[in-house]
Design an enzyme around this catalytic site. Structure first.
Site, PDB file in Angstrom:
ATOM      1  N   LYS A 161       0.847  -1.200   0.000  1.00  0.00           N
ATOM      2  CA  LYS A 161       0.000   0.000   0.000  1.00  0.00           C
ATOM      3  C   LYS A 161       0.880   1.246   0.000  1.00  0.00           C
ATOM      4  O   LYS A 161       2.097   1.157   0.245  1.00  0.00           O
ATOM      5  CB  LYS A 161      -0.955  -0.019   1.196  1.00  0.00           C
ATOM      6  CG  LYS A 161      -0.296  -0.085   2.556  1.00  0.00           C
ATOM      7  CD  LYS A 161      -1.352  -0.261   3.632  1.00  0.00           C
ATOM      8  CE  LYS A 161      -0.728  -0.324   5.010  1.00  0.00           C
ATOM      9  NZ  LYS A 161      -1.565   0.261   6.040  1.00  0.00           N
ATOM     10  N   ARG A 207     -10.019   0.491  14.851  1.00  0.00           N
ATOM     11  CA  ARG A 207      -9.966   1.202  13.568  1.00  0.00           C
ATOM     12  C   ARG A 207     -11.156   0.769  12.723  1.00  0.00           C
ATOM     13  O   ARG A 207     -12.197   1.410  12.771  1.00  0.00           O
ATOM     14  CB  ARG A 207      -8.615   0.885  12.913  1.00  0.00           C
ATOM     15  CG  ARG A 207      -8.188   1.816  11.831  1.00  0.00           C
ATOM     16  CD  ARG A 207      -6.701   1.714  11.515  1.00  0.00           C
ATOM     17  NE  ARG A 207      -6.243   0.399  11.061  1.00  0.00           N
ATOM     18  CZ  ARG A 207      -5.026   0.157  10.585  1.00  0.00           C
ATOM     19  NH1 ARG A 207      -4.140   1.144  10.485  1.00  0.00           N
ATOM     20  NH2 ARG A 207      -4.654  -1.041  10.198  1.00  0.00           N
ATOM     21  N   HIS A 215      -5.856  -7.102  13.115  1.00  0.00           N
ATOM     22  CA  HIS A 215      -4.572  -6.388  13.102  1.00  0.00           C
ATOM     23  C   HIS A 215      -4.207  -6.034  14.538  1.00  0.00           C
ATOM     24  O   HIS A 215      -5.065  -5.594  15.306  1.00  0.00           O
ATOM     25  CB  HIS A 215      -4.715  -5.118  12.250  1.00  0.00           C
ATOM     26  CG  HIS A 215      -3.405  -4.452  11.945  1.00  0.00           C
ATOM     27  ND1 HIS A 215      -2.344  -5.111  11.374  1.00  0.00           N
ATOM     28  CD2 HIS A 215      -2.987  -3.168  12.111  1.00  0.00           C
ATOM     29  CE1 HIS A 215      -1.334  -4.260  11.204  1.00  0.00           C
ATOM     30  NE2 HIS A 215      -1.695  -3.079  11.649  1.00  0.00           N
ATOM     31  N   ARG A 227       1.091 -10.896   6.712  1.00  0.00           N
ATOM     32  CA  ARG A 227       1.101  -9.631   5.959  1.00  0.00           C
ATOM     33  C   ARG A 227       2.435  -8.950   6.227  1.00  0.00           C
ATOM     34  O   ARG A 227       2.657  -8.372   7.282  1.00  0.00           O
ATOM     35  CB  ARG A 227      -0.081  -8.756   6.402  1.00  0.00           C
ATOM     36  CG  ARG A 227      -1.437  -9.450   6.222  1.00  0.00           C
ATOM     37  CD  ARG A 227      -2.602  -8.504   6.438  1.00  0.00           C
ATOM     38  NE  ARG A 227      -2.627  -7.874   7.741  1.00  0.00           N
ATOM     39  CZ  ARG A 227      -3.249  -8.353   8.821  1.00  0.00           C
ATOM     40  NH1 ARG A 227      -3.925  -9.492   8.747  1.00  0.00           N
ATOM     41  NH2 ARG A 227      -3.217  -7.700   9.955  1.00  0.00           N
ATOM     42  N   TYR A 260      15.614  31.431   4.121  1.00  0.00           N
ATOM     43  CA  TYR A 260      14.449  32.167   4.646  1.00  0.00           C
ATOM     44  C   TYR A 260      14.613  32.443   6.135  1.00  0.00           C
ATOM     45  O   TYR A 260      15.072  31.572   6.892  1.00  0.00           O
ATOM     46  CB  TYR A 260      13.169  31.366   4.434  1.00  0.00           C
ATOM     47  CG  TYR A 260      12.655  31.395   3.020  1.00  0.00           C
ATOM     48  CD1 TYR A 260      12.240  32.593   2.429  1.00  0.00           C
ATOM     49  CD2 TYR A 260      12.576  30.227   2.269  1.00  0.00           C
ATOM     50  CE1 TYR A 260      11.757  32.610   1.131  1.00  0.00           C
ATOM     51  CE2 TYR A 260      12.088  30.239   0.970  1.00  0.00           C
ATOM     52  CZ  TYR A 260      11.683  31.441   0.399  1.00  0.00           C
ATOM     53  OH  TYR A 260      11.203  31.448  -0.878  1.00  0.00           O
ATOM     54  N   CYS A 303      13.831  25.001   2.018  1.00  0.00           N
ATOM     55  CA  CYS A 303      12.914  25.687   1.098  1.00  0.00           C
ATOM     56  C   CYS A 303      12.042  24.640   0.393  1.00  0.00           C
ATOM     57  O   CYS A 303      12.202  23.440   0.584  1.00  0.00           O
ATOM     58  CB  CYS A 303      13.684  26.461   0.033  1.00  0.00           C
ATOM     59  SG  CYS A 303      14.979  27.511   0.674  1.00  0.00           S
ATOM     60  N   MET A 304      11.148  25.099  -0.462  1.00  0.00           N
ATOM     61  CA  MET A 304      10.225  24.181  -1.145  1.00  0.00           C
ATOM     62  C   MET A 304      10.977  23.191  -2.052  1.00  0.00           C
ATOM     63  O   MET A 304      10.643  22.010  -2.104  1.00  0.00           O
ATOM     64  CB  MET A 304       9.219  24.984  -1.979  1.00  0.00           C
ATOM     65  CG  MET A 304       8.117  24.122  -2.567  1.00  0.00           C
ATOM     66  SD  MET A 304       6.987  25.049  -3.620  1.00  0.00           S
ATOM     67  CE  MET A 304       6.155  26.105  -2.469  1.00  0.00           C
ATOM     68  N   ASP A 305      12.005  23.691  -2.750  1.00  0.00           N
ATOM     69  CA  ASP A 305      12.664  22.863  -3.777  1.00  0.00           C
ATOM     70  C   ASP A 305      14.164  22.686  -3.544  1.00  0.00           C
ATOM     71  O   ASP A 305      14.829  22.001  -4.311  1.00  0.00           O
ATOM     72  CB  ASP A 305      12.485  23.513  -5.157  1.00  0.00           C
ATOM     73  CG  ASP A 305      11.112  24.099  -5.311  1.00  0.00           C
ATOM     74  OD1 ASP A 305      10.150  23.324  -5.258  1.00  0.00           O
ATOM     75  OD2 ASP A 305      10.990  25.341  -5.428  1.00  0.00           O
TER      76      ASP A 305
HETATM   77  N1  PMH Z   1      -1.764  -5.324   7.841  1.00  0.00           N
HETATM   78  C1  PMH Z   1      -2.440  -4.178   8.023  1.00  0.00           C
HETATM   79  C2  PMH Z   1      -3.917  -4.223   8.154  1.00  0.00           C
HETATM   80  C3  PMH Z   1      -1.742  -2.959   8.090  1.00  0.00           C
HETATM   81  O1  PMH Z   1      -2.431  -1.835   8.273  1.00  0.00           O
HETATM   82  C4  PMH Z   1      -0.320  -2.977   7.971  1.00  0.00           C
HETATM   83  C5  PMH Z   1       0.501  -1.733   8.081  1.00  0.00           C
HETATM   84  C6  PMH Z   1       0.329  -4.193   7.775  1.00  0.00           C
HETATM   85  C7  PMH Z   1      -0.428  -5.355   7.721  1.00  0.00           C
HETATM   86  C8  PMH Z   1       1.813  -4.319   7.635  1.00  0.00           C
HETATM   87  O2  PMH Z   1       2.457  -3.991   8.838  1.00  0.00           O
HETATM   88  P1  PMH Z   1       4.036  -3.915   8.916  1.00  0.00           P
HETATM   89  O3  PMH Z   1       4.471  -2.912   7.906  1.00  0.00           O
HETATM   90  O4  PMH Z   1       4.311  -3.473  10.312  1.00  0.00           O
HETATM   91  O5  PMH Z   1       4.528  -5.257   8.608  1.00  0.00           O
HETATM   92  N2  PMH Z   1      -0.218  -0.572   8.328  1.00  0.00           N
HETATM   93  C9  PMH Z   1       0.272   0.567   8.861  1.00  0.00           C
HETATM   94  C10 PMH Z   1      -0.546   1.650   9.129  1.00  0.00           C
HETATM   95  O6  PMH Z   1      -1.830   1.668   8.873  1.00  0.00           O
HETATM   96  N3  PMH Z   1       0.135   2.626   9.677  1.00  0.00           N
HETATM   97  O7  PMH Z   1       1.406   2.213   9.775  1.00  0.00           O
HETATM   98  C11 PMH Z   1       1.507   0.937   9.277  1.00  0.00           C
END
Ligand code: PMH
Length: 373
Positions: free
Chosen positions: A41, A137, A167, A221, A267, A313-315
């Site tokens: 993600k 969550r 989770h 995961r 700045y 700065c920005m860039d």
């Molecule tokens: N599964 C879920 C539902 C997650 O949100 C995340 C990471 C992972 C697995 C993977 O976790 P890891 O990178 O610690 O192995 N999610 C997030 C989050 O929402 N904010 O920081 C990490």
């Protein structure tokens, strides 16, 4: 590695061999048959989704996990056959599209199922039920709600329950009580189902690596350590195998000038030279994700640590150089030069944040250049 489309010298270099090694090493620690879901993600935590996913799949990942419909659609174009799970919210209107593209959605609300049931589908929609065991969550929090949801889904031909997951909120911490409370709740919820779905999963990186390897269930995961970063300083001291960071950040000096004592830089004239000094400018700023909080952070030139001075700065931002380097001299913001290394963890500490955030907020203006042997 050279890409002529990128004229600005500021680049993130992504070492795909590191990703592959991290996934292969993880695989050795899994029980037979446990699947690796590569968590890609947020553009693979800022590393580049398609390329990281490819490397992960080559090394044994059999599923991809993302957060949004858009991320899933992008990956589906490159990976027509692999299972893709959206871990987060997908609006009901996306469901027929998801079914058609074989994208699996996370479900936790009977209202959502009711709304989606009214739509027409070309194929059954694959769903993973999310149980909230303590993260607070998304997910069902009561056994009765889980059963209602499960019955609703299984009584419709439009849906297929493919998985159930939770989770953990404290897997990367030393504390055990909250973690075990979550595990116990998850197991109680799973036991309450008339039939175990194909994929039960709960473990993120910290869970599978140090907290409790018996919680691998059917899939893990794997996120942060696929990128070669430890989930926390606590986990870092307990890692069962060395992990290899994949992300470096580089640029070049685009200006070097000598200033006299008393001259100010940037700045707000926030930095004033206390003696005659060489000041270097590099083409990276807060619009690239180098937020102003990083002022004072070191970068590397010739293996020597050099501070960012004044306001970013920005860039662009400015460095206090130890010598009159030439324009075009390589500057490493994250990565190794000679015997020195500046890590993402160091940047995170400077930015009062966690390592996850550092590559995620390097914006799309910084091209990701992929490296593999
Ligand atoms: N599964 C879920 C539902 C997650 O949100 C995340 C990471 C992972 C697995 C993977 O976790 P890891 O990178 O610690 O192995 N999610 C997030 C989050 O929402 N904010 O920081 C990490």
């Amino acid at each position: 590695m050279q890409n002529i489309e990128h004229f600005r010298p500021t680049k993130a270099i992504i070492n795909l061999d590191a990703i592959k090694n991290n996934v292969s090493n993880l695989k050795k620690h899994l029980h037979p048959g446990v699947q690796i879901m590569a968590v890609v993600k947020a553009n693979a935590y800022g590393h580049g989704d398609v390329e990281v996913a490819s490397a992960a799949i080559e090394s044994g990942a059999t599923m991809l996990a993302v957060a949004t419909p858009e991320e899933a659609i992008r990956l589906r174009k490159s990976f027509p056959d692999i299972d893709i799970l959206i871990l987060g919210y997908a609006p009901g209107a996306f469901a027929p599209f998801a079914a058609n593209e074989n994208i699996t959605l996370t479900v936790y609300s009977t209202d959502w199922v009711q709304q989606v049931e009214a739509l027409s589908f070309s194929k059954p929609l694959k769903l993973h039920i999310k149980i909230d065991t303590g993260m607070g969550r998304i997910g069902v929090t009561q056994i009765e709600d889980l059963q209602k949801l499960y019955n609703m889904i299984t009584s419709s031909e439009k849906f297929l329950v493919d998985g159930v997951f939770t989770h953990f909120a404290t897997a990367d911490e030393e504390e055990e009580t909250y973690f075990h409370h979550q595990v116990a709740k998850f197991e109680e919820f799973i036991r309450s189902l008339p039939e175990k779905p194909r994929l039960v999963h709960a473990a993120n990186t910290a869970t599978m690596l140090i907290k409790d390897p018996t919680l691998q269930y059917d899939a893990v995961r794997f996120g942060i350590s696929m990128y070669g970063l430890a989930p926390s300083a606590y986990v870092n001291t307990k890692l069962p195998f060395p992990i290899e960071p994949a992300f470096s950040l580089e640029t070049e000096l685009i200006e070097v000038k000598k200033v006299q004592a008393g001259q100010s830089i940037g700045y707000g004239a926030a930095f004033t030279a206390s003696e005659p000094s060489y000041i270097g400018t590099i083409p990276i700023g807060y619009a690239d994700g180098l937020i102003r909080k990083y002022s004072g952070q070191h970068v590397l030139i010739d293996g020597i640590r050099v501070p960012i001075i004044g306001r970013i700065c920005m860039d662009q931002c400015m460095l206090l150089l130890p010598a009159a380097y030439n324009i075009g001299k390589k500057v490493t913001l994250i990565g190794k030069q000679k015997d020195e290394e500046i890590t993402i963890d160091e940047w995170a500490e400077k930015g009062d944040t966690i390592n996850y955030e550092v590559p995620c907020i390097i914006t799309s203006r910084v091209p990701r250049i992929y490296y593999k042997k």
